[in-house]
Motif scaffolding. Structure first.
Motif, PDB file in Angstrom:
ATOM      1  N   ARG A 214      -6.771   8.703  -1.277  1.00  0.00           N
ATOM      2  CA  ARG A 214      -7.818   7.781  -1.455  1.00  0.00           C
ATOM      3  C   ARG A 214      -6.910   6.403  -1.025  1.00  0.00           C
ATOM      4  O   ARG A 214      -7.326   5.563  -0.422  1.00  0.00           O
ATOM      5  CB  ARG A 214      -7.924   7.878  -2.850  1.00  0.00           C
ATOM      6  CG  ARG A 214      -9.053   8.617  -3.475  1.00  0.00           C
ATOM      7  CD  ARG A 214      -9.657   8.061  -4.713  1.00  0.00           C
ATOM      8  NE  ARG A 214      -8.532   7.815  -5.631  1.00  0.00           N
ATOM      9  CZ  ARG A 214      -8.062   8.558  -6.847  1.00  0.00           C
ATOM     10  NH1 ARG A 214      -8.527   9.883  -7.022  1.00  0.00           N
ATOM     11  NH2 ARG A 214      -7.248   8.134  -7.583  1.00  0.00           N
ATOM     12  N   ALA A 215      -5.595   6.316  -1.456  1.00  0.00           N
ATOM     13  CA  ALA A 215      -4.829   5.295  -1.320  1.00  0.00           C
ATOM     14  C   ALA A 215      -4.553   5.208   0.116  1.00  0.00           C
ATOM     15  O   ALA A 215      -4.603   4.039   0.830  1.00  0.00           O
ATOM     16  CB  ALA A 215      -3.392   5.342  -2.102  1.00  0.00           C
ATOM     17  N   VAL A 216      -4.487   6.236   1.070  1.00  0.00           N
ATOM     18  CA  VAL A 216      -4.051   6.099   2.367  1.00  0.00           C
ATOM     19  C   VAL A 216      -5.156   5.391   3.121  1.00  0.00           C
ATOM     20  O   VAL A 216      -5.104   4.542   3.916  1.00  0.00           O
ATOM     21  CB  VAL A 216      -3.798   7.395   2.955  1.00  0.00           C
ATOM     22  CG1 VAL A 216      -3.967   7.517   4.468  1.00  0.00           C
ATOM     23  CG2 VAL A 216      -2.385   7.923   2.783  1.00  0.00           C
TER      24      VAL A 216
ATOM     25  N   GLY B 168       0.795  -1.304  -0.023  1.00  0.00           N
ATOM     26  CA  GLY B 168      -0.047   0.088   0.120  1.00  0.00           C
ATOM     27  C   GLY B 168       0.883   1.183  -0.009  1.00  0.00           C
ATOM     28  O   GLY B 168       0.384   2.174  -0.471  1.00  0.00           O
TER      29      GLY B 168
ATOM     30  N   SER C 242      -7.603   3.295   1.945  1.00  0.00           N
ATOM     31  CA  SER C 242      -7.692   1.946   1.591  1.00  0.00           C
ATOM     32  C   SER C 242      -6.310   1.138   1.978  1.00  0.00           C
ATOM     33  O   SER C 242      -6.272  -0.082   2.200  1.00  0.00           O
ATOM     34  CB  SER C 242      -7.963   1.749   0.087  1.00  0.00           C
ATOM     35  OG  SER C 242      -6.937   2.051  -0.590  1.00  0.00           O
ATOM     36  N   HIS C 243      -5.290   1.901   2.309  1.00  0.00           N
ATOM     37  CA  HIS C 243      -4.166   1.072   2.803  1.00  0.00           C
ATOM     38  C   HIS C 243      -4.092   0.998   4.524  1.00  0.00           C
ATOM     39  O   HIS C 243      -4.211  -0.334   4.899  1.00  0.00           O
ATOM     40  CB  HIS C 243      -2.738   1.866   2.457  1.00  0.00           C
ATOM     41  CG  HIS C 243      -1.573   1.217   2.673  1.00  0.00           C
ATOM     42  ND1 HIS C 243      -0.628   1.901   3.451  1.00  0.00           N
ATOM     43  CD2 HIS C 243      -1.175  -0.044   2.794  1.00  0.00           C
ATOM     44  CE1 HIS C 243       0.623   0.779   3.307  1.00  0.00           C
ATOM     45  NE2 HIS C 243       0.195  -0.267   3.327  1.00  0.00           N
TER      46      HIS C 243
ATOM     47  N   VAL D 189      -3.590  10.892 -11.623  1.00  0.00           N
ATOM     48  CA  VAL D 189      -4.199   9.503 -11.250  1.00  0.00           C
ATOM     49  C   VAL D 189      -5.740   9.292 -11.148  1.00  0.00           C
ATOM     50  O   VAL D 189      -6.115   9.153  -9.970  1.00  0.00           O
ATOM     51  CB  VAL D 189      -3.509   9.021  -9.768  1.00  0.00           C
ATOM     52  CG1 VAL D 189      -3.673   7.776  -9.627  1.00  0.00           C
ATOM     53  CG2 VAL D 189      -2.027   9.421  -9.955  1.00  0.00           C
TER      54      VAL D 189
ATOM     55  N   ASN E  31      -7.324   3.150  -8.001  1.00  0.00           N
ATOM     56  CA  ASN E  31      -5.940   3.835  -8.518  1.00  0.00           C
ATOM     57  C   ASN E  31      -5.671   4.561  -7.509  1.00  0.00           C
ATOM     58  O   ASN E  31      -6.119   5.710  -7.316  1.00  0.00           O
ATOM     59  CB  ASN E  31      -6.342   4.466  -9.700  1.00  0.00           C
ATOM     60  CG  ASN E  31      -5.226   4.960 -10.534  1.00  0.00           C
ATOM     61  OD1 ASN E  31      -4.144   4.663 -10.346  1.00  0.00           O
ATOM     62  ND2 ASN E  31      -5.420   5.924 -11.468  1.00  0.00           N
ATOM     63  N   PRO E  32      -4.309   4.471  -6.945  1.00  0.00           N
ATOM     64  CA  PRO E  32      -3.457   3.372  -7.172  1.00  0.00           C
ATOM     65  C   PRO E  32      -4.037   2.164  -6.795  1.00  0.00           C
ATOM     66  O   PRO E  32      -5.045   2.091  -5.706  1.00  0.00           O
ATOM     67  CB  PRO E  32      -2.257   3.872  -6.117  1.00  0.00           C
ATOM     68  CG  PRO E  32      -2.477   5.086  -5.606  1.00  0.00           C
ATOM     69  CD  PRO E  32      -3.814   5.642  -6.058  1.00  0.00           C
TER      70      PRO E  32
ATOM     71  N   ALA F  10      -6.103  -3.774  -2.523  1.00  0.00           N
ATOM     72  CA  ALA F  10      -7.109  -2.550  -2.141  1.00  0.00           C
ATOM     73  C   ALA F  10      -7.293  -2.402  -3.539  1.00  0.00           C
ATOM     74  O   ALA F  10      -6.282  -1.754  -4.425  1.00  0.00           O
ATOM     75  CB  ALA F  10      -6.300  -1.476  -1.630  1.00  0.00           C
TER      76      ALA F  10
ATOM     77  N   GLY G 149       0.102  11.219   1.466  1.00  0.00           N
ATOM     78  CA  GLY G 149      -1.168  11.794   1.429  1.00  0.00           C
ATOM     79  C   GLY G 149      -1.223  13.415   1.149  1.00  0.00           C
ATOM     80  O   GLY G 149      -2.258  14.033   1.495  1.00  0.00           O
TER      81      GLY G 149
ATOM     82  N   GLU H 244      -4.750  14.302  -3.511  1.00  0.00           N
ATOM     83  CA  GLU H 244      -5.903  13.623  -3.456  1.00  0.00           C
ATOM     84  C   GLU H 244      -6.052  11.925  -3.793  1.00  0.00           C
ATOM     85  O   GLU H 244      -6.329  11.336  -3.028  1.00  0.00           O
ATOM     86  CB  GLU H 244      -7.069  14.261  -4.229  1.00  0.00           C
ATOM     87  CG  GLU H 244      -8.401  14.093  -3.821  1.00  0.00           C
ATOM     88  CD  GLU H 244      -9.067  12.800  -4.296  1.00  0.00           C
ATOM     89  OE1 GLU H 244      -9.802  12.256  -3.614  1.00  0.00           O
ATOM     90  OE2 GLU H 244      -8.772  12.339  -5.694  1.00  0.00           O
ATOM     91  N   PRO H 245      -5.396  11.621  -4.881  1.00  0.00           N
ATOM     92  CA  PRO H 245      -5.312  10.260  -5.325  1.00  0.00           C
ATOM     93  C   PRO H 245      -4.415   9.527  -4.037  1.00  0.00           C
ATOM     94  O   PRO H 245      -4.729   8.407  -3.483  1.00  0.00           O
ATOM     95  CB  PRO H 245      -4.463  10.184  -6.549  1.00  0.00           C
ATOM     96  CG  PRO H 245      -4.583  11.511  -7.026  1.00  0.00           C
ATOM     97  CD  PRO H 245      -4.791  12.637  -6.001  1.00  0.00           C
ATOM     98  N   SER H 246      -3.477  10.397  -3.641  1.00  0.00           N
ATOM     99  CA  SER H 246      -2.627   9.639  -2.344  1.00  0.00           C
ATOM    100  C   SER H 246      -3.799   9.345  -1.248  1.00  0.00           C
ATOM    101  O   SER H 246      -3.546   8.602  -0.429  1.00  0.00           O
ATOM    102  CB  SER H 246      -1.513  10.430  -1.948  1.00  0.00           C
ATOM    103  OG  SER H 246      -0.770   9.827  -1.084  1.00  0.00           O
TER     104      SER H 246
ATOM    105  N   ALA I 222       1.533   8.375  -5.921  1.00  0.00           N
ATOM    106  CA  ALA I 222       0.521   9.444  -6.070  1.00  0.00           C
ATOM    107  C   ALA I 222       0.872  10.751  -5.640  1.00  0.00           C
ATOM    108  O   ALA I 222       0.323  11.763  -6.296  1.00  0.00           O
ATOM    109  CB  ALA I 222      -1.011   9.030  -5.384  1.00  0.00           C
ATOM    110  N   ASP I 223       1.485  10.745  -4.371  1.00  0.00           N
ATOM    111  CA  ASP I 223       2.035  11.975  -4.322  1.00  0.00           C
ATOM    112  C   ASP I 223       3.015  12.732  -5.011  1.00  0.00           C
ATOM    113  O   ASP I 223       2.901  13.756  -5.516  1.00  0.00           O
ATOM    114  CB  ASP I 223       2.844  12.083  -2.782  1.00  0.00           C
ATOM    115  CG  ASP I 223       1.718  12.319  -1.651  1.00  0.00           C
ATOM    116  OD1 ASP I 223       0.654  12.647  -1.866  1.00  0.00           O
ATOM    117  OD2 ASP I 223       2.069  12.146  -0.447  1.00  0.00           O
TER     118      ASP I 223
ATOM    119  N   GLY J 167       1.681   3.023  -3.548  1.00  0.00           N
ATOM    120  CA  GLY J 167       0.633   3.844  -4.294  1.00  0.00           C
ATOM    121  C   GLY J 167       0.537   5.057  -3.635  1.00  0.00           C
ATOM    122  O   GLY J 167       0.489   6.238  -4.485  1.00  0.00           O
ATOM    123  N   THR J 168       0.471   5.205  -2.212  1.00  0.00           N
ATOM    124  CA  THR J 168       0.240   6.555  -1.692  1.00  0.00           C
ATOM    125  C   THR J 168       1.561   7.357  -1.987  1.00  0.00           C
ATOM    126  O   THR J 168       1.253   8.482  -2.478  1.00  0.00           O
ATOM    127  CB  THR J 168       0.300   6.212  -0.279  1.00  0.00           C
ATOM    128  OG1 THR J 168       1.626   5.741   0.415  1.00  0.00           O
ATOM    129  CG2 THR J 168      -0.823   5.241   0.498  1.00  0.00           C
TER     130      THR J 168
END
Lengths: 470, 470
Positions: free
Chosen positions: B254-256, A313, B258-259, A330, A354-355, A351, B247, B250-252, A320-321, A316-317
């Protein structure tokens, strides 16, 4: 614009070569240069010239240019600056097409050196030959097998990239790294002080060279600002141009003067020109190579919308940053794409989004393939980026499973028709990890050969994707 | 601030261990985790628990915790989320000090998982044991030889750095890279969702842990903002703290969620707090390691004034540009320092100044030593940075000369009393360059052991120097 294509072409594609100052003594540039040409295998006669020797590296040595059985098209001079003029006079006498002067000790050292440099150019112009250098490492050309100072191990395959560099060291560095990345060149030219042929000449030459599609350049300064801007505009209108400009800071401008005697000029002006002409601005050898790799496999303007995938996980975080910092997108995975991946990827820790986190660096291979296939099909992404911690994946699956995973990646790229970018690293760099490094390089090469660009870190991958979109 | 040092200390320094879900089946996390503990060699009894097995990896397997000859201090649970509560009830029954829950499938998956997580914490609090995780890779502690999920090959030497991470993958990555850099840890804690013990607890714990001098952390979000800020202030007042916060986008974010089911919060607020407390902000695994390496050899605030050296003019021009971007200084070499270097460095192609170009990646060794000694003596620089193209240097001098060059570098560092930072890279990364990679890693290790930090690129070196000066 005014420049002589044929004259430059004749130097770069010379069919015979004389090395003045050839030597068999180790730790000398003359020795390293001679060995480089012989090992790389220049495709034509190579005459070794040194009045103090009769034999060098098992070959006959000649006392001077006049003693050669035929006048060489190209003469490379590897002796000190103060002895160069005598050789240039011989060049004029026997009649040559081009001379590469490798020695430093010219304009970059002050007034005396500048006068010497001007004298050399005057003689060349009066005698009808062109000079590359001084203060350079020469030319690499895989077609006639001419190579740079320590370029004995360069790729032998001709390609479509030209690299022009005021720095000899960087020209070698880019050439060697690119060999490991499967990027081939039409030519690399290290031109140092650019006394006669300069950045504008080479830009224009490669802009008109039908073998060249991409031109990368390392520049410290330019000789004639107006001519250079025109050359840059013309080159950028015909080819993709990547420019690495140094001398942005005061200490760097000091270094530029003592390196190649150039004036760096105002960086703000440079920046404006690069933007205006659609030139890709890169910085550092690694970034130049990263951009060339992206251009080779993704092309220009491949799109900014990424589907980010990884096994873990955190990947992806972080990705994305970084994507946001690089002005990449993304897009959220929604609707049918989400539903299909959700159905396929029934894996603890995964999970879906996207990511995308597939749950572990390596999961059972049918699941691995099905998930990445769905991810590649996400219609709102221009490309798929997969970040793989190879060392960890190895612990989960062993070598054979990884080998198959690479085949799956190649298959997905092939079938989806969508670009796939890989981030592959070993997670360990100690002496005890060398066997693993071998595996990593083997996999990397396999992916590269299959059209998948491979980067050592997510930050370098995203930066390269961003740059080729400019 | 309120936290229980002794309770956390007892979990991290546990003297006996049970692995519930231990397995011998490859490709399972339970198997990788069991193998990791056995190979790394936990210093105390390790009980393998799996009701379906009688023997695992040649050791007796127990059906449950109640069957063990003694209650273990620490229980690591590697079975799926829905079966964890039953094990936790057993833990309560036999009496343990801590539990590490590795499985995902809790808060990060939504309401059902969140309820399960809360139930686990309630039970732990009622029964007097602490939980690390869920959704994590556990704890690495070289003193009791407890290790992370795939941490079988981690360093066995205790050190002074603690790393706290919400990501298991990054905790392993940092641990492995640091082993190759000679950076040792007091502990690494992968704490995932942080259901019970969280970022604030671990920050405070390591702030008060006498073995720890530096705390690095990878954070996705925090559970209790007020408590965390107090913890961060307290930690930063006692130790050097490095924070990698994701984080930001915004996409990060989201990933945070779900992670690790965390809320990332506003990055602007985070940034302000980090600056206020004197926390070093880093981004990415490489940068975390680069900063730890700089802290180890240069300490905090080593100064921003650099003496830049390299063998090749391009290196200095580029390095000087990068230095300015990183707000580092490259003071001009003047007066007596300039005169002395000018006298010593009589080498073609050399340019005396700051940046200093010694003329080639490797020059005759007495000259090499004399020049670098003078450069290290430049009184207006806080440290010397030397950028060496090893592959090219090898071509000029061979292995023996390079070996001696490394000894010279160590001697200069030792005698000058001034920090020396090396940039060492191979210039080639193909399969055919593996023998060279071995040489590179051997030299790197030698320099690291002698107190010289080694970076793979000038940009990473300068960024690290800049960050430890904040």
């Amino acid at each position: 614009m005014s420049f002589d294509f044929d004259e430059i072409d004749a130097v770069i594609n010379a069919r015979s070569l004389a090395i003045v100052g050839a030597s068999g003594k180790p730790q000398k540039f003359g020795s390293l240069f001679t060995a480089s040409q012989l090992i790389y295998g220049f495709d034509g006669p190579v005459y070794l010239v040194n009045p103090g020797e009769t034999e060098i590296m098992g070959r006959k040595a000649y006392p001077d240019l006049k003693s050669l059985p035929q006048p060489p098209e190209l003469v490379c001079i590897t002796i000190p600056a103060h002895r160069c003029m005598a050789v240039l006079r011989e060049c004029a006498e026997v009649g040559v097409k081009g001379v590469i002067i490798m020695a430093s000790g010219f304009r970059e050292t002050g007034e005396g050196g500048e006068a010497l440099e001007k004298e050399a150019v005057r003689l060349a112009r009066a005698s009808g030959f062109r000079i590359i250098g001084p203060n350079c490492f020469g030319v690499y050309n895989p077609r006639n097998r001419l190579t740079l100072l320590p370029g004995y191990d360069f790729s032998t395959s001709p390609g479509k990239v030209a690299f022009i560099s005021q720095s000899g060291g960087f020209s070698v560095h880019v050439g060697r790294l690119c060999r490991g990345l499967g990027i081939d060149f039409s030519a690399i030219v290290s031109y140092g002080n650019g006394a006669d042929l300069d950045e504008s000449d080479f830009l224009l030459y490669f802009a008109h060279d039908p073998r060249t599609e991409t031109i990368a350049a390392y520049l410290e300064g330019v000789k004639d600002g107006r001519r250079f801007l025109d050359a840059l505009r013309e080159a950028a209108s015909r080819k993709t141009v990547i420019l690495w400009k140094v001398g942005k800071s005061e200490p760097s401008r000091r270094a530029v003067i003592s390196h190649t005697g150039s004036l760096a000029g105002s960086y703000a002006v440079w920046k404006g020109v690069m933007r205006q002409c659609g030139v890709i601005e890169a910085s550092g050898v690694d970034e130049i190579c990263d951009v060339l790799l992206a251009l080779k496999h993704l092309g220009r303007n491949p799109g900014r919308r990424l589907m980010l995938c990884g096994g873990g996980g955190g990947l992806g975080t972080y990705a994305a940053d970084l994507a946001e910092e690089e002005r990449l997108e993304v897009p959220p995975l929604e609707g049918e794409s989400w539903a299909r991946l959700r159905e396929v990827l029934d894996q603890p820790g995964a999970a879906v989004g996207n990511p995308l986190d597939i749950g572990a660096p390596l999961i059972p291979l049918p699941l691995f393939e099905a998930s990445l296939r769905e991810a590649a099909n996400f219609p709102h992404a221009d490309m798929l980026l997969f970040d793989m911690a190879l060392n960890f994946a190895y612990g989960l699956g062993g070598e054979e499973a990884l080998e198959q995973a690479m085949d799956i990646l190649l298959r997905i790229k092939e079938k989806s028709g969508k670009p796939l970018v890989m981030v592959l690293y070993s997670r360990a760099e100690g002496l005890e990890d060398l066997a693993f490094e071998e595996l990593l390089r083997r996999f990397k090469w396999k992916l590269l050969q299959g059209g998948i660009p491979v980067y050592p870190s997510i930050s370098r991958a995203l930066r390269a994707i961003s740059l080729v979109n400019k």
